[in-house]
Write an enzyme that holds these catalytic residues in place. Structure first.
Site, PDB file in Angstrom:
ATOM      1  N   GLU A   1      31.820  50.989  36.220  1.00 30.21           N
ATOM      2  CA  GLU A   1      33.092  50.407  35.794  1.00 30.21           C
ATOM      3  C   GLU A   1      34.276  51.229  36.346  1.00 30.21           C
ATOM      4  O   GLU A   1      35.275  50.670  36.803  1.00 30.21           O
ATOM      5  CB  GLU A   1      33.113  50.329  34.255  1.00 30.21           C
ATOM      6  CG  GLU A   1      34.438  49.980  33.609  1.00 30.21           C
ATOM      7  CD  GLU A   1      35.006  48.615  33.994  1.00 30.21           C
ATOM      8  OE1 GLU A   1      34.334  47.869  34.709  1.00 30.21           O
ATOM      9  OE2 GLU A   1      36.147  48.328  33.608  1.00 30.21           O
TER      10      GLU A   1
ATOM     11  N   LYS B   1      37.181  49.788  38.793  1.00 29.35           N
ATOM     12  CA  LYS B   1      38.623  49.870  38.498  1.00 29.35           C
ATOM     13  C   LYS B   1      39.364  50.449  39.698  1.00 29.35           C
ATOM     14  O   LYS B   1      40.405  49.938  40.098  1.00 29.35           O
ATOM     15  CB  LYS B   1      38.902  50.758  37.277  1.00 29.35           C
ATOM     16  CG  LYS B   1      38.549  50.231  35.915  1.00 29.35           C
ATOM     17  CD  LYS B   1      39.399  49.095  35.418  1.00 29.35           C
ATOM     18  CE  LYS B   1      38.856  47.780  35.864  1.00 29.35           C
ATOM     19  NZ  LYS B   1      37.925  47.102  34.995  1.00 29.35           N
TER      20      LYS B   1
ATOM     21  N   TRP C   1      43.904  30.199  44.300  1.00 30.40           N
ATOM     22  CA  TRP C   1      43.050  31.317  44.710  1.00 30.40           C
ATOM     23  C   TRP C   1      42.200  30.745  45.838  1.00 30.40           C
ATOM     24  O   TRP C   1      41.378  29.856  45.623  1.00 30.40           O
ATOM     25  CB  TRP C   1      42.186  31.791  43.553  1.00 30.40           C
ATOM     26  CG  TRP C   1      41.395  33.024  43.890  1.00 30.40           C
ATOM     27  CD1 TRP C   1      41.842  34.313  43.884  1.00 30.40           C
ATOM     28  CD2 TRP C   1      40.016  33.082  44.271  1.00 30.40           C
ATOM     29  NE1 TRP C   1      40.819  35.158  44.247  1.00 30.40           N
ATOM     30  CE2 TRP C   1      39.692  34.435  44.490  1.00 30.40           C
ATOM     31  CE3 TRP C   1      39.016  32.126  44.468  1.00 30.40           C
ATOM     32  CZ2 TRP C   1      38.420  34.850  44.882  1.00 30.40           C
ATOM     33  CZ3 TRP C   1      37.753  32.556  44.867  1.00 30.40           C
ATOM     34  CH2 TRP C   1      37.471  33.907  45.060  1.00 30.40           C
TER      35      TRP C   1
ATOM     36  N   HIS D   1      18.606  60.732  45.975  1.00 31.79           N
ATOM     37  CA  HIS D   1      17.671  59.883  46.736  1.00 31.79           C
ATOM     38  C   HIS D   1      18.343  59.167  47.904  1.00 31.79           C
ATOM     39  O   HIS D   1      17.812  58.195  48.425  1.00 31.79           O
ATOM     40  CB  HIS D   1      16.999  58.882  45.796  1.00 31.79           C
ATOM     41  CG  HIS D   1      16.137  59.544  44.780  1.00 31.79           C
ATOM     42  ND1 HIS D   1      14.946  60.167  45.092  1.00 31.79           N
ATOM     43  CD2 HIS D   1      16.317  59.756  43.451  1.00 31.79           C
ATOM     44  CE1 HIS D   1      14.420  60.698  44.005  1.00 31.79           C
ATOM     45  NE2 HIS D   1      15.238  60.460  42.992  1.00 31.79           N
TER      46      HIS D   1
ATOM     47  N   LYS E   1      42.632  36.605  37.772  1.00 32.87           N
ATOM     48  CA  LYS E   1      42.196  37.066  36.453  1.00 32.87           C
ATOM     49  C   LYS E   1      40.962  36.302  35.996  1.00 32.87           C
ATOM     50  O   LYS E   1      40.073  36.867  35.374  1.00 32.87           O
ATOM     51  CB  LYS E   1      43.355  36.878  35.459  1.00 32.87           C
ATOM     52  CG  LYS E   1      43.061  37.399  34.073  1.00 32.87           C
ATOM     53  CD  LYS E   1      42.948  38.904  34.068  1.00 32.87           C
ATOM     54  CE  LYS E   1      42.463  39.457  32.742  1.00 32.87           C
ATOM     55  NZ  LYS E   1      41.896  40.800  32.879  1.00 32.87           N
TER      56      LYS E   1
ATOM     57  N   CYS F   1      41.899  28.297  40.880  1.00 36.08           N
ATOM     58  CA  CYS F   1      43.241  27.738  40.881  1.00 36.08           C
ATOM     59  C   CYS F   1      43.616  27.172  39.512  1.00 36.08           C
ATOM     60  O   CYS F   1      42.752  26.870  38.700  1.00 36.08           O
ATOM     61  CB  CYS F   1      43.415  26.623  41.897  1.00 36.08           C
ATOM     62  SG  CYS F   1      42.727  26.995  43.495  1.00 36.08           S
TER      63      CYS F   1
ATOM     64  N   ASN G   1      41.170  21.960  41.837  1.00 37.46           N
ATOM     65  CA  ASN G   1      40.584  23.237  41.431  1.00 37.46           C
ATOM     66  C   ASN G   1      39.078  23.095  41.623  1.00 37.46           C
ATOM     67  O   ASN G   1      38.499  22.110  41.155  1.00 37.46           O
ATOM     68  CB  ASN G   1      40.933  23.478  39.954  1.00 37.46           C
ATOM     69  CG  ASN G   1      40.176  24.642  39.344  1.00 37.46           C
ATOM     70  OD1 ASN G   1      39.770  25.562  40.042  1.00 37.46           O
ATOM     71  ND2 ASN G   1      39.985  24.598  38.041  1.00 37.46           N
ATOM     72  N   GLY G   2      38.442  24.040  42.308  1.00 34.17           N
ATOM     73  CA  GLY G   2      36.994  23.939  42.512  1.00 34.17           C
ATOM     74  C   GLY G   2      36.660  23.869  43.984  1.00 34.17           C
ATOM     75  O   GLY G   2      37.491  24.181  44.839  1.00 34.17           O
TER      76      GLY G   2
ATOM     77  N   ARG H   1      44.877  32.410  37.148  1.00 30.03           N
ATOM     78  CA  ARG H   1      43.797  31.734  37.855  1.00 30.03           C
ATOM     79  C   ARG H   1      43.897  31.877  39.376  1.00 30.03           C
ATOM     80  O   ARG H   1      43.048  31.369  40.110  1.00 30.03           O
ATOM     81  CB  ARG H   1      43.784  30.240  37.489  1.00 30.03           C
ATOM     82  CG  ARG H   1      43.641  29.996  36.001  1.00 30.03           C
ATOM     83  CD  ARG H   1      43.729  28.529  35.693  1.00 30.03           C
ATOM     84  NE  ARG H   1      42.546  27.819  36.101  1.00 30.03           N
ATOM     85  CZ  ARG H   1      41.464  27.641  35.341  1.00 30.03           C
ATOM     86  NH1 ARG H   1      41.442  28.116  34.122  1.00 30.03           N
ATOM     87  NH2 ARG H   1      40.431  26.989  35.788  1.00 30.03           N
TER      88      ARG H   1
ATOM     89  N   GLU I   1      39.401  47.928  42.754  1.00 32.97           N
ATOM     90  CA  GLU I   1      40.157  46.679  42.685  1.00 32.97           C
ATOM     91  C   GLU I   1      41.655  46.881  42.674  1.00 32.97           C
ATOM     92  O   GLU I   1      42.381  46.011  43.134  1.00 32.97           O
ATOM     93  CB  GLU I   1      39.677  45.772  41.540  1.00 32.97           C
ATOM     94  CG  GLU I   1      39.985  46.192  40.162  1.00 32.97           C
ATOM     95  CD  GLU I   1      39.460  45.176  39.122  1.00 32.97           C
ATOM     96  OE1 GLU I   1      39.432  43.971  39.378  1.00 32.97           O
ATOM     97  OE2 GLU I   1      39.098  45.630  38.025  1.00 32.97           O
TER      98      GLU I   1
END
Ligand code: M6R
Length: 606
Positions: free
Chosen positions: A479, A483, A74, A502, A601, A2, A98-99, A27, A486
């Site tokens: 990666e 991408k 968030w 395997h 972000k 947040c 925040n936290g 955030r 998300e």
């Protein structure tokens, strides 16, 4: 996580609260809200969704005043609903947080015994109740705040205002970031410096354990022992450029296309192209004495570290230990004076990475960080900061920061190889020459965007996709899959090409796109063999790599030819078509590309 902001002024501040929340929205953007104290009343507006929803709400139902707090969320405890949005106001106090309050259940249970009524499912509301209970007992706001904070465990930052005090903000920092901003007759408290620079350039960083009492004219700081303390006021030189789309549809798209420019800047910082030498002055640590590097990061930054593992081992002949930051700090990894620790983070604020850094620092390690935000917490804790020059990255999906991180990592690998006398002057020249071609080769990838769009159409119709590669193309496969996941919400997996047989090959059928990453490198032929194993089982191949054998023609495969120029440049270039592929899949599916669901972000909770 947040973003939080508090403003004490003597003019109306609602608009500035909203502007700062917009800057803080990297955030989190699950919900947003503000509270303002006006005429001994707490006025509160909050709503589910992005800050634009709050702006609309405030247009319909305006509030204003000279003292207030704001929050962009968030979600951690409780769904992203309006009721769970901050601020949380209980009678005489309103606060943002925040936290995470780790002992919230225990505290909640004890309050439930007192018949406290909860209107939300958050850990935050407990703090408001605890402070309000203290106020009811006749305690002052500061005593109420301090008595409450003493009961909380976890990492957090809290900013509170009080109904009967129209010029008082109290804030506490215990693990989550908080900075103070100063102007004549106006003071601010905020989660980060960059979000404040539209209001002031004069700032102080708070230290852990600090409690701040501020009004429009004064700031008083108490340290963890409640001793009055000073934190130096610095003038931040540059304002964060408020990014605009500049004609692009999305920030992610803009950031993909910025890569040739920002990579050139990054390369020019680390290398001198007039005589093809590394700029040694950028690495003011004696790396010759180290035998091992402990690398960590999260998400895309971690994958950058995985690519670099191959470079450090092959080019600089140094041992690598690498793990996700959230794992590393709890593993009791063996650290000694022959190793240094390397942290990779775009934001420089990622809580897991910062916690791993503190663990390594407490164990006596030299700390090197690769960051985009050079004023960040990770940068401040480092002995050496290697900046990446990506410029502001707004899209939640990291693109240009990844490739710029790779440039900084390649530079560090070359520097270490040089100081350890592992590469010759000619080899150094060749590597630099190879990297010099990266921006142009990325421009060549952009020429293939229409072909990539066709490939995106195939993937957009699938439920799942597999990315395979060997060597540095393995982390690039990871990666590429990240991408796609998300921003398009299509399930994807990155798998080492040799490992596919395997187990995961059981997933392959005609409906499963298998994106094969095969640049021209040592593993080329082996990767093609792995591709044929998939073809034999009816898999739907999308080939991205070097068409040395006219492979697309001969095997009637769909895909694109990507030209790379060597071991350092290959993963940097190969990342770009995968960014475009994910972007176009998400666009075809109409997803929220720059702010995908459930993400933020900068992830500032562990
Ligand atoms: O700011 P950081 O580089 O520390 O962030 C790490 C990850 O959260 C980040 O890379 C995340 O995985 C991105 N959304 C990936 O695109």
């Amino acid at each position: 996580m947040c973003g939080i902001i508090g403003i004490a002024s003597n003019r109306n501040i609602c608009k500035d609260l909203l502007d700062t929340l917009n800057r803080l929205s990297y955030r989190g953007y699950d919900s947003a809200g503000i509270s303002i104290v006006n005429d001994k009343k707490i006025l509160e507006r909050k709503i589910k969704g992005k800050i634009s929803n709050l702006e609309n709400l405030l247009e319909l139902s305006p509030i204003d005043g000279a003292l207030g707090i704001g929050h962009t969320r968030w979600a951690t405890h409780g769904k992203p609903t309006t009721l769970n949005a901050h601020p949380h106001t209980v009678n005489n106090v309103s606060l943002v947080h925040n936290g995470i309050i780790e002992n919230f259940q225990e505290l909640k249970n004890s309050l439930l015994n007192d018949n406290t009524f909860y209107s939300s499912d958050t850990d935050t509301e407990i703090i408001s109740h605890l402070i309000d209970n203290e106020l009811k007992l006749g305690k002052t706001p500061i005593d109420s705040f301090l008595n409450t904070v003493k009961k909380l465990s976890g990492a957090f930052a809290i900013v509170a205002i009080f109904k009967d005090f129209n010029n008082l903000i109290i804030a506490g920092k215990r693990g989550s970031p908080l900075v103070i901003g100063y102007n004549k007759d106006e003071k601010y408290i905020c989660s980060d410096v960059n979000s404040l620079t539209n209001l002031t350039k004069k700032i102080s960083y708070l230290e852990d354990g600090d409690t701040v009492i501020l009004n429009s004219n004064r700031v008083k700081i108490l340290d963890e022992n409640l001793k009055k303390s000073k934190r130096s006021i610095i003038t931040v030189s540059s304002d964060r450029v408020v990014s605009s789309l500049s004609g692009y549809d999305h920030f992610m798209q803009k950031e993909i296309f910025e890569q040739p420019d920002v990579l050139s800047q990054s390369l020019a910082y680390y290398m001198d192209f007039s005589d093809f030498k590394m700029n040694e002055d950028k690495f003011n640590i004696d790396f010759s004495k180290y035998e091992k590097i402990v690398i960590t990061g999260c998400g895309t930054a971690y994958y950058a570290g995985m690519v670099a593992k191959y470079w450090f081992e092959n080019i600089a002949k140094i041992n690598i230990e690498i793990d996700y930051a959230s794992e590393l700090r709890y593993r009791n990894v063996l650290l000694n004076d022959k190793s240094f620790s390397l942290f990779i983070s775009q934001s420089g604020e990622t809580a897991d990475t910062l916690a791993a850094l503190k663990f390594c620092k407490d164990n006596g390690q030299t700390i090197v960080s690769i960051v985009n935000e050079v004023e960040s917490s990770i940068a401040k804790e480092s002995d050496l900061v290697l900046p990446i020059f990506a410029g502001p990255e707004i899209g939640v999906a990291s693109t240009k920061a990844f490739t710029c991180q790779l440039v900084a990592l390649a530079s560090l690998a070359l520097h270490i190889a040089k100081v350890k006398n592992i590469i010759s002057i000619d080899e150094e020249k060749n590597f630099i020459n190879e990297l010099l071609h990266v921006p142009k080769l990325i421009l060549d990838v952009f020429e293939k965007e229409n072909e990539i769009k066709k490939l995106a159409k195939i993937i957009s119709k699938s439920k799942s996709a597999i990315f395979i590669g060997r060597g540095t193309s393995y982390p690039i496969a990871l990666e590429g899959a990240l991408k796609l996941k998300e921003i398009s919400y299509i399930h994807a997996e990155g798998i080492a090409a040799g490992e596919l047989k395997h187990g995961a090959i059981a997933l392959v059928d005609k409906n499963m796109p298998v994106i094969v990453l095969a640049p021209e490198d040592l593993f080329y032929v082996k990767t093609l063999s792995n591709m044929h194993e998939v073809i034999s089982r009816g898999g739907n191949i999308i080939f991205i790599g070097s068409c040395l054998d006219d492979i697309l023609e001969n095997t009637k495969l769909q895909g694109i030819n990507v030209e790379t120029s060597g071991k350092l440049s290959s993963p940097i270039i190969m990342a770009v078509p995968l960014q475009l592929l994910a972007y176009h899949v998400a666009k075809l599916l109409g997803k929220d590309i720059d702010q995908p669901r459930n993400l933020a972000k900068s992830v500032t909770v562990e």
